[in-house]
Every structure is written in C-alpha cells, then in structure tokens.
Design a protein around this motif. Structure first.
Motif, PDB file in Angstrom:
ATOM      1  N   LEU A 179     -29.625  75.121 107.751  1.00 33.09           N
ATOM      2  CA  LEU A 179     -29.258  74.054 108.661  1.00 33.09           C
ATOM      3  C   LEU A 179     -29.006  74.438 110.005  1.00 33.09           C
ATOM      4  CD1 LEU A 179     -26.728  72.216 106.255  1.00 33.09           C
ATOM      5  CD2 LEU A 179     -29.171  71.936 106.499  1.00 33.09           C
ATOM      6  N   GLY A 180     -29.727  75.217 110.738  1.00 34.47           N
ATOM      7  CA  GLY A 180     -30.236  75.360 112.029  1.00 34.47           C
ATOM      8  C   GLY A 180     -29.367  76.544 112.685  1.00 34.47           C
ATOM      9  N   SER A 181     -28.441  77.448 111.897  1.00 33.28           N
ATOM     10  CA  SER A 181     -27.572  78.224 112.710  1.00 33.28           C
ATOM     11  C   SER A 181     -28.327  79.376 113.373  1.00 33.28           C
ATOM     12  CB  SER A 181     -26.669  78.989 111.614  1.00 33.28           C
ATOM     13  OG  SER A 181     -27.365  79.875 110.794  1.00 33.28           O
ATOM     14  N   ARG A 182     -29.734  79.707 112.998  1.00 30.94           N
ATOM     15  CA  ARG A 182     -30.592  80.749 113.548  1.00 30.94           C
ATOM     16  C   ARG A 182     -31.368  80.005 114.672  1.00 30.94           C
ATOM     17  NH1 ARG A 182     -31.097  85.032 109.844  1.00 30.94           N
ATOM     18  NH2 ARG A 182     -29.054  85.206 108.698  1.00 30.94           N
ATOM     19  N   GLU A 183     -31.200  78.992 114.921  1.00 30.98           N
ATOM     20  CA  GLU A 183     -31.758  78.283 116.155  1.00 30.98           C
ATOM     21  C   GLU A 183     -31.160  78.492 117.251  1.00 30.98           C
ATOM     22  OE1 GLU A 183     -35.075  76.820 115.889  1.00 30.98           O
ATOM     23  OE2 GLU A 183     -35.040  77.499 113.720  1.00 30.98           O
ATOM     24  N   PRO A 184     -31.813  79.033 118.605  1.00 35.57           N
ATOM     25  CA  PRO A 184     -30.932  79.138 119.783  1.00 35.57           C
ATOM     26  C   PRO A 184     -30.244  77.907 120.280  1.00 35.57           C
ATOM     27  CG  PRO A 184     -33.370  79.739 119.907  1.00 35.57           C
ATOM     28  CD  PRO A 184     -33.192  79.142 118.655  1.00 35.57           C
ATOM     29  N   ALA A 185     -30.702  76.603 119.884  1.00 33.25           N
ATOM     30  CA  ALA A 185     -29.977  75.401 120.247  1.00 33.25           C
ATOM     31  C   ALA A 185     -28.670  75.455 119.435  1.00 33.25           C
ATOM     32  CB  ALA A 185     -30.880  74.191 119.951  1.00 33.25           C
ATOM     33  N   SER A 186     -28.387  76.154 118.527  1.00 34.87           N
ATOM     34  CA  SER A 186     -27.270  76.003 117.760  1.00 34.87           C
ATOM     35  C   SER A 186     -26.090  76.792 118.392  1.00 34.87           C
ATOM     36  CB  SER A 186     -27.370  76.303 116.444  1.00 34.87           C
ATOM     37  OG  SER A 186     -27.231  77.988 116.237  1.00 34.87           O
ATOM     38  N   GLY A 187     -26.259  77.456 119.262  1.00 42.49           N
ATOM     39  CA  GLY A 187     -25.152  78.346 119.748  1.00 42.49           C
ATOM     40  C   GLY A 187     -24.730  79.465 119.194  1.00 42.49           C
ATOM     41  N   GLY A 188     -25.455  79.636 117.956  1.00 42.37           N
ATOM     42  CA  GLY A 188     -25.155  81.075 117.318  1.00 42.37           C
ATOM     43  C   GLY A 188     -23.675  81.177 116.979  1.00 42.37           C
ATOM     44  N   GLN A 189     -22.747  80.138 116.735  1.00 40.63           N
ATOM     45  CA  GLN A 189     -21.317  80.095 116.392  1.00 40.63           C
ATOM     46  C   GLN A 189     -21.101  79.332 115.061  1.00 40.63           C
ATOM     47  OE1 GLN A 189     -18.452  80.140 119.387  1.00 40.63           O
ATOM     48  NE2 GLN A 189     -20.008  79.965 121.055  1.00 40.63           N
ATOM     49  N   ILE A 322     -40.431  65.334 108.600  1.00 38.95           N
ATOM     50  CA  ILE A 322     -39.047  65.062 108.376  1.00 38.95           C
ATOM     51  C   ILE A 322     -38.549  65.256 110.034  1.00 38.95           C
ATOM     52  CG2 ILE A 322     -36.962  66.082 107.614  1.00 38.95           C
ATOM     53  CD1 ILE A 322     -38.711  65.234 105.338  1.00 38.95           C
ATOM     54  N   PRO A 323     -37.783  64.163 110.475  1.00 35.79           N
ATOM     55  CA  PRO A 323     -37.301  64.249 111.781  1.00 35.79           C
ATOM     56  C   PRO A 323     -35.947  65.062 111.943  1.00 35.79           C
ATOM     57  CG  PRO A 323     -36.662  62.316 110.767  1.00 35.79           C
ATOM     58  CD  PRO A 323     -37.466  62.813 109.588  1.00 35.79           C
ATOM     59  N   PRO A 324     -35.717  65.457 112.993  1.00 34.25           N
ATOM     60  CA  PRO A 324     -34.675  66.611 113.120  1.00 34.25           C
ATOM     61  C   PRO A 324     -33.284  66.078 112.671  1.00 34.25           C
ATOM     62  CG  PRO A 324     -35.917  66.465 115.389  1.00 34.25           C
ATOM     63  CD  PRO A 324     -36.430  65.433 114.338  1.00 34.25           C
ATOM     64  N   PHE A 325     -32.566  66.901 112.039  1.00 33.21           N
ATOM     65  CA  PHE A 325     -31.232  66.642 111.298  1.00 33.21           C
ATOM     66  C   PHE A 325     -30.053  67.571 111.458  1.00 33.21           C
ATOM     67  CE2 PHE A 325     -34.086  68.694 108.628  1.00 33.21           C
ATOM     68  CZ  PHE A 325     -33.331  69.818 107.953  1.00 33.21           C
ATOM     69  N   ASP A 326     -30.234  68.884 112.023  1.00 34.90           N
ATOM     70  CA  ASP A 326     -29.248  69.937 111.934  1.00 34.90           C
ATOM     71  C   ASP A 326     -28.611  70.186 113.051  1.00 34.90           C
ATOM     72  OD1 ASP A 326     -31.387  71.333 112.947  1.00 34.90           O
ATOM     73  OD2 ASP A 326     -32.056  72.073 110.864  1.00 34.90           O
ATOM     74  N   PHE A 327     -28.269  71.538 113.330  1.00 32.31           N
ATOM     75  CA  PHE A 327     -27.434  72.093 114.306  1.00 32.31           C
ATOM     76  C   PHE A 327     -28.428  72.343 115.294  1.00 32.31           C
ATOM     77  CE2 PHE A 327     -23.791  72.975 111.277  1.00 32.31           C
ATOM     78  CZ  PHE A 327     -22.964  72.289 112.037  1.00 32.31           C
ATOM     79  N   SER A 328     -29.912  72.243 115.398  1.00 33.55           N
ATOM     80  CA  SER A 328     -30.676  72.329 116.412  1.00 33.55           C
ATOM     81  C   SER A 328     -30.789  71.170 117.339  1.00 33.55           C
ATOM     82  CB  SER A 328     -32.057  72.715 115.740  1.00 33.55           C
ATOM     83  OG  SER A 328     -32.745  71.503 114.875  1.00 33.55           O
ATOM     84  N   VAL A 329     -30.171  70.022 116.640  1.00 32.68           N
ATOM     85  CA  VAL A 329     -30.068  68.749 117.690  1.00 32.68           C
ATOM     86  C   VAL A 329     -28.609  68.979 118.401  1.00 32.68           C
ATOM     87  CG1 VAL A 329     -29.596  66.413 117.251  1.00 32.68           C
ATOM     88  CG2 VAL A 329     -31.157  67.443 115.812  1.00 32.68           C
ATOM     89  N   LYS A 330     -28.748  68.899 119.819  1.00 34.45           N
ATOM     90  CA  LYS A 330     -27.776  68.881 120.732  1.00 34.45           C
ATOM     91  C   LYS A 330     -26.774  67.711 120.386  1.00 34.45           C
ATOM     92  CE  LYS A 330     -26.511  68.619 125.623  1.00 34.45           C
ATOM     93  NZ  LYS A 330     -27.007  68.468 126.935  1.00 34.45           N
ATOM     94  N   GLY A 331     -25.376  67.978 120.272  1.00 31.75           N
ATOM     95  CA  GLY A 331     -24.496  66.805 120.065  1.00 31.75           C
ATOM     96  C   GLY A 331     -23.922  66.764 118.478  1.00 31.75           C
ATOM     97  N   VAL A 332     -24.639  67.635 117.754  1.00 30.14           N
ATOM     98  CA  VAL A 332     -24.224  67.600 116.430  1.00 30.14           C
ATOM     99  C   VAL A 332     -23.086  68.508 116.259  1.00 30.14           C
ATOM    100  CG1 VAL A 332     -24.465  68.226 114.038  1.00 30.14           C
ATOM    101  CG2 VAL A 332     -26.425  67.004 115.290  1.00 30.14           C
ATOM    102  N   THR A 333     -21.734  68.044 116.040  1.00 26.55           N
ATOM    103  CA  THR A 333     -20.741  68.905 115.926  1.00 26.55           C
ATOM    104  C   THR A 333     -20.339  69.367 114.425  1.00 26.55           C
ATOM    105  OG1 THR A 333     -19.220  66.972 116.000  1.00 26.55           O
ATOM    106  CG2 THR A 333     -19.547  68.309 117.993  1.00 26.55           C
TER     107      THR A 333
END
Length: 536
Positions: A179-189, A322-333
């Motif tokens: 769900l996007g934890s490996r994407e740079p946009a996720s912040g890596g945390q 499939i439209p964006p849905f995970d932690f790669s989307v800015k604002g998802v907490t």
C-alpha cells in the motif's frame, strides 16, 4: 466620570420603574430560554436540513399524542418478531448451564453436529467466506494448522511469545509494502498494528486522528466528514469517541462528493474519509482530491481499504484502470485493510497503518498509576489471539505475490462476467462503475428486494442496500465456478417477480421497503436495537 455613571443609573431606574419587579426577573429568563431554543433549532436545521428538521418536529409532536406511543411500540414488537423468523424457538434448546459431567472428547462431535446444521454457504454467499474450496483442506487447512500451533500465545506477553511479535511486525510491514510504503511519496515511515477486524481498524484510526488533531490544533469539539457510502464503523466511532459526524451524500457516480465535503470543513474538523472501494457499490472514491483537501486544511484523511487492500494493488499490476488509493497519495494519514477478506487470513485479522510514528503514538494507551504495574497497550484489546496473527502470517507467506496476483486475476474476470451478465438481464442495471469485485444492481421495473427474496429462496445470500434500493454480490474465490448458476437463478428470479409481483412467504422485502420509506429514522434505529437485543 462618576457623575455620568450616576446619571445613567438614575435614567435606567426611571425607565424600568414602570415595570413590575417580577417581570424584570422573568423577562431575561424567558429571553435566555428563547435563545437556547432558537440555537437548538438552528443546530437541528444545520445538521438535518429544513425538511428533515420540520419532519422530525412533526413526528415528535404526533408521538406525544396519548395512545400513539403505545401503538408504535406494539407495531415495533411485531416487526421484531417477524425479523427473528422463528429463531426464538431455536434458542429454547441452547444450554444455559455447565454440564454436571464434562463431555470430554465428545465435545468435538457436538461441534461437528452443530456445524453440519449450518446453512450451506459454499459458493452461495456474497463475501462472507473469501477462501476457495472446502473448509477442511488446502488453504483452509494451512491457516487452521498455523492457528492451532499458536492458539496458546498472546502478543501482550512479548517477552514470552517473541515469535508472534515478529509475525505481527512482518504482517504489518508486508501489508504496508503493498500500500505504498516503498514509494518516495509515502515518506518512508509507514507503521501500524494488527487488529481484530475492519471495524477495530477504523475505530483506532478515528481515535488516533482525534487525539492527534487535539495535540496539533487544540481541537476539543471534534467533527469528521464521511461520504454516504462510508462504512457504518464510522458511526460507531462517532458514538464511542464523542465526535460530531457529518455524512455527506455521494454524487451521481456514487463516489464521495468532494465539493460538498469541502463545504462542511470547519475549525473543528479532524478527519475526512474515503473508501477504496466503498462496500455498497464497489467504486473507489477520489482519493487524490480528498488528499488535496486534507493537505490544504491540515486535517487527517483515512482511506478504508478493508475490501480493496489485497485486490487493488494486484489489479493495478494486471492492467486494470485503478485510480490512486494508497500512501503514495499526499494527504493520506491512515489506512485500514483486512487480512481476513481478500488476504485470505483467518477471521479476526486486520491491519491499521499510519503515515508516521508521530501520528500512531496517539493510538496507544499508557497507564502509569495502576497498582498492577506500568501498562501500555497498542490496540483496543489487551490480550490478543496469537493464533490469528500466526494464521495471517501463514496465509500471506503461503500465497506470496504470485498467489495473490493469480487470485485477483480470476476474481476480476468473474466479476466482469457477472457484471456483463446482469446488464444483459432486462429490467436490471448496474449501480455506478465497479472498480473491483463488488457488483451492485437495481431495477426500475420491479421491487429489487423481492428479487433478493427470490434469490434467497434459491439458496443465495446477497446484501440488501439502500439509497438507492439495490442488492450486491461481493465476488470471492468461492464464486469462480458458479457464475452460470448465479446468472441463471437471477434471470429466473426477475422473471418470477415480473410475472407475480408481491412479497413471497417469509421474505423480508416488505420490511426493507417500509424501512426505506419510513420518514422517522429513529423508529428504524429502535427496530434494529430491539432486534439485536433479542438476538444475543
């Protein structure tokens, strides 16, 4: 200055001297009462709208008429008895005391006998059972064996059951990677914990958002905004955690109406919500637009991926739009996703994830003044079943990326076949544009709840929906080989309802229809509470 105050005092006394002292005391009190009443009316109109507020006042007035309340209660009792459909007689044989002499291994035979009397569910239920095949072999057998190996364990005691603590951490990490934890946009945390199911995951995400926003913004009267299609777990969270809930109608495509949600945001808003997909219609809310809103206003955004978490990442790999849905989307907490659905883990396994540890810290409860010692707990439960955690880990490890990819391919293909088949049945139409494995449909020609009752008589167990009246099937691995049977039975059910409209014996269509038209939603709520109270 003193002379001016004396003159003002004298003028005020002279002006008020013509009034009775009692009037001078009562008038401010009446004014205050009127102001409070007007404020209550304003809040009611703001929350419900003018039409609903006026209707609520009229209904409350009618209920105050002598005899009306008694009549309503007697009618509610009849409806509850109808909903129970004979379950009371079954309860008469249930045990209420321990046996004088323990049954020993004979207990297993009693369990087997009771299970054999359950309704046949293989391939006939919407959702419910997500693993394919028999409940005594293959993947079922594997997770059952894993559960049995660790059924005595409890992650509360991490110093003792270190293996279970490791399995939980690995399930969380593997889920986060999907769900996007490996994407740079996720912040890596990205971090999180396992829970007992989607409802607990949502409850924790809401509680965490409330406490995080209280620390971040000082909000003490929290409010959250959800689409009309969002899961009822948010209503539960609002009641549990004293949060004002705004449920905003979806748009014509049955997804979150971002413009309406934006208009509801105020200084007390802590959280907005999106689903990927929504339970009712299987469509994904515009998560990117919601993320923009959350970022702009500095509030939290939770994405409910309880259904989609173990399908959408693989559907995207298979080339589905499939439209964006995970932690790669800015604002998802935060995100919730169920391992016990399409993750094919044992029942009672879900994961709640957060963008960083700073947010997640507000999920935990730490107690320093208990005589039993220092205490800290990550989730709602203290003790948790280590066997379920091991079962979830075993499910994910045994399937691997290739297993989930193949499962998704099969279920997506079956879902599209079912959707196409429904579209070819005269009088039925699809609700929205399903993104994955939930297909909802309605009818302008017949009462769709009567069709549902007819399908129930043929052994199917589908989900009845409202706003609009419709039903859906949530496709699982159980349905891979019953597509033809489902469409045939649905076609026959439509034909029978068209030729013989009206409720069938034992059907619930009249109740669903009446509940949908009932203006007083409080009565519907009371019926549900009464039914639950008599069922458990």
């Amino acid at each position: 200055m003193e002379d001016r105050m004396l003159r003002l005092r004298a003028a005020a006394n002279a002006a008020l001297s013509r009034y009775e002292p009692l009037a001078l005391v009562v008038a401010p009190l009446l004014t205050l009462l009127l102001a409070r009443s007007l404020h209550a009316v304003f809040l009611s109109v703001r929350e419900k709208g003018i039409k609903a507020a006026v209707l609520g006042f009229l209904i409350a007035s009618v209920k105050s008429i002598p005899g009306v309340s008694w009549y309503i209660e007697s009618e509610k009792k009849k409806v509850v008895e109808k909903l129970q459909s004979g379950s009371k007689s079954k309860r008469d044989s249930w045990r209420t005391e321990l046996p004088n002499i323990g049954l020993g291994k004979a207990t297993i035979q009693e369990l087997e006998d009771a299970r054999n009397k359950d309704i046949a569910w293989q391939g006939k239920c919407s959702g419910t059972v997500y693993i394919g095949g028999s409940d005594s072999e293959n993947h079922f057998a594997l997770i059952n064996e894993a559960h049995a190996m660790f059924s005595h364990t409890n992650p509360l005691h991490q110093d003792v059951f270190q293996s279970v603590a490791r399995y939980e951490a690995e399930v969380v990490a593997m889920t986060a990677a999907l769900l996007g934890s490996r994407e740079p946009a996720s912040g890596g945390q990205i971090c999180g914990n396992m829970t007992s199911g989607g409802t607990e995951s949502i409850l924790l995400a809401v509680k965490t958002s409330r406490d995080y926003m209280r620390t971040k913004k000082g909000i003490t009267k929290p409010e959250m905004i959800i689409p009309g299609s969002a899961h009822s777990a948010y209503d539960k969270a609002a009641q549990y955690f004293n949060i004002k809930l705004w449920r905003v109608p979806v748009n014509k495509d049955y997804v979150a109406d971002v413009k309406r949600i934006r208009r509801c945001i105020n200084g007390n808003t802590i959280l907005i919500v999106g689903s990927a997909p929504g339970f009712p219609h299987g469509v994904i809310d515009p998560i990117e637009e919601l993320g923009d809103l959350a970022s702009r206003y500095g509030i939290c955004l939770h994405v409910d991926l309880c259904l989609g978490g173990f399908v959408l990442p693989f559907a995207r790999k298979l080339g589905y739009p499939i439209p964006p849905f995970d932690f790669s989307v800015k604002g998802v907490t935060s995100i919730s996703t169920d391992v016990h659905k399409y993750g094919l883990g044992p029942k009672g396994t879900s994961v709640v994830l957060y963008r960083n540890r700073e947010i997640r810290k507000h999920q935990f409860v730490a107690v320093t003044e208990w005589s039993g010692g220092l205490y800290v707990s990550p989730t709602m439960a203290g003790s948790r079943p280590g066997g379920l955690i091991a079962g979830a880990w075993a499910a994910m490890m045994s399937l691997g990326l290739n297993g989930y990819l193949e499962n998704t391919r099969q279920m997506m293909e079956v879902s599209k076949k079912i959707q196409k088949g429904i579209e070819e049945i005269p009088g039925l139409f699809i609700i929205g544009q399903p993104h994955m494995t939930v297909v909802a449909f309605g009818s302008n020609d017949v009462d769709i709840f009567e069709v549902n009752d007819m399908m129930t008589s043929k052994g199917w167990h589908l989900n009845a929906l409202q706003k609009p009246n419709s039903i859906h099937i949530c496709v699982t691995l159980q349905h891979l080989h019953v597509v033809g049977d489902f469409l045939r039975d649905l076609r026959e059910s439509m034909k029978m309802v068209k030729e013989n409209p009206g409720p069938i014996s034992g059907g619930l269509a009249p109740l669903y229809g009446a509940a949908g038209k009932m203006p007083d939603r409080g009565i519907v709520q009371d019926l549900l509470v009464e039914f639950m109270d008599s069922s458990c």
